[in-house]
Design an enzyme around this catalytic site. Structure first.
Site, mmCIF file in Angstrom:
data_model
loop_
_atom_site.group_PDB
_atom_site.id
_atom_site.type_symbol
_atom_site.label_atom_id
_atom_site.label_comp_id
_atom_site.label_asym_id
_atom_site.label_seq_id
_atom_site.Cartn_x
_atom_site.Cartn_y
_atom_site.Cartn_z
ATOM 1 N N GLU A 198 -1.944 -2.749 -3.265
ATOM 2 C CA GLU A 198 -2.967 -3.040 -2.256
ATOM 3 C C GLU A 198 -3.028 -4.536 -1.954
ATOM 4 O OE1 GLU A 198 -4.675 -0.796 -0.573
ATOM 5 O OE2 GLU A 198 -3.873 0.894 -1.720
ATOM 6 N N GLU A 244 -13.492 -3.093 -3.259
ATOM 7 C CA GLU A 244 -12.103 -2.879 -2.824
ATOM 8 C C GLU A 244 -11.411 -1.829 -3.682
ATOM 9 O OE1 GLU A 244 -8.968 -2.665 -0.573
ATOM 10 O OE2 GLU A 244 -10.758 -3.815 -0.032
ATOM 11 N N GLU A 298 -9.108 5.791 -0.046
ATOM 12 C CA GLU A 298 -7.922 5.894 0.796
ATOM 13 C C GLU A 298 -6.826 6.717 0.118
ATOM 14 O OE1 GLU A 298 -6.646 2.013 2.019
ATOM 15 O OE2 GLU A 298 -8.347 1.774 3.386
#
Length: 123
Positions: free
Chosen positions: A33, A74, A81
């Protein structure tokens, strides 16, 4: 007790397993990420910088805390996701909503960082 086969350990073994899972999650986020890596870099700059300013210990703790909260957001956003993508890569309004809400959470988190630092440094 849960019916899940993954919840069988207790005590120290459970703590050690959980620590391993957490470290694997941090490594996966850092490796996969870009947004997480960017936030780590921002935190690596801001957290030591908080010790440079003449602020109270509570203010410094808040300045550091909001940076860490942004990292937590995050991680959760990336997890959402990943789950959405695991279920299906097909475009679906609910999948889009889930991803957009995760992104919005991070925008709020970064706003929190900026507003907090500004209010503490420029009262």
């Amino acid at each position: 007790m849960s019916d899940s086969p993954f919840k069988g350990t207790t005590g120290i073994k459970r703590i050690l397993n959980a620590t391993g899972y957490s470290l694997a999650g941090l490594a996966a986020a850092f490796k996969g990420e870009a947004a997480f890596r960017q936030l780590v870099l921002l935190s690596v700059i801001l957290i030591p910088l908080s010790f440079y300013f003449d602020v109270s210990r509570v203010e410094r703790a808040i300045m550091i805390g909001v940076c860490l909260i942004s990292l937590v957001i995050e991680l959760l956003n990336s997890a959402i996701e990943a789950v959405v993508d695991r279920i299906s890569l097909e475009r679906h309004p609910l999948s889009k909503n889930a991803k957009d809400m995760g992104s919005a959470a991070q925008m709020v988190g970064l706003t929190l960082v900026g507003v907090t630092w500004l209010l503490i440094l420029f009262p």
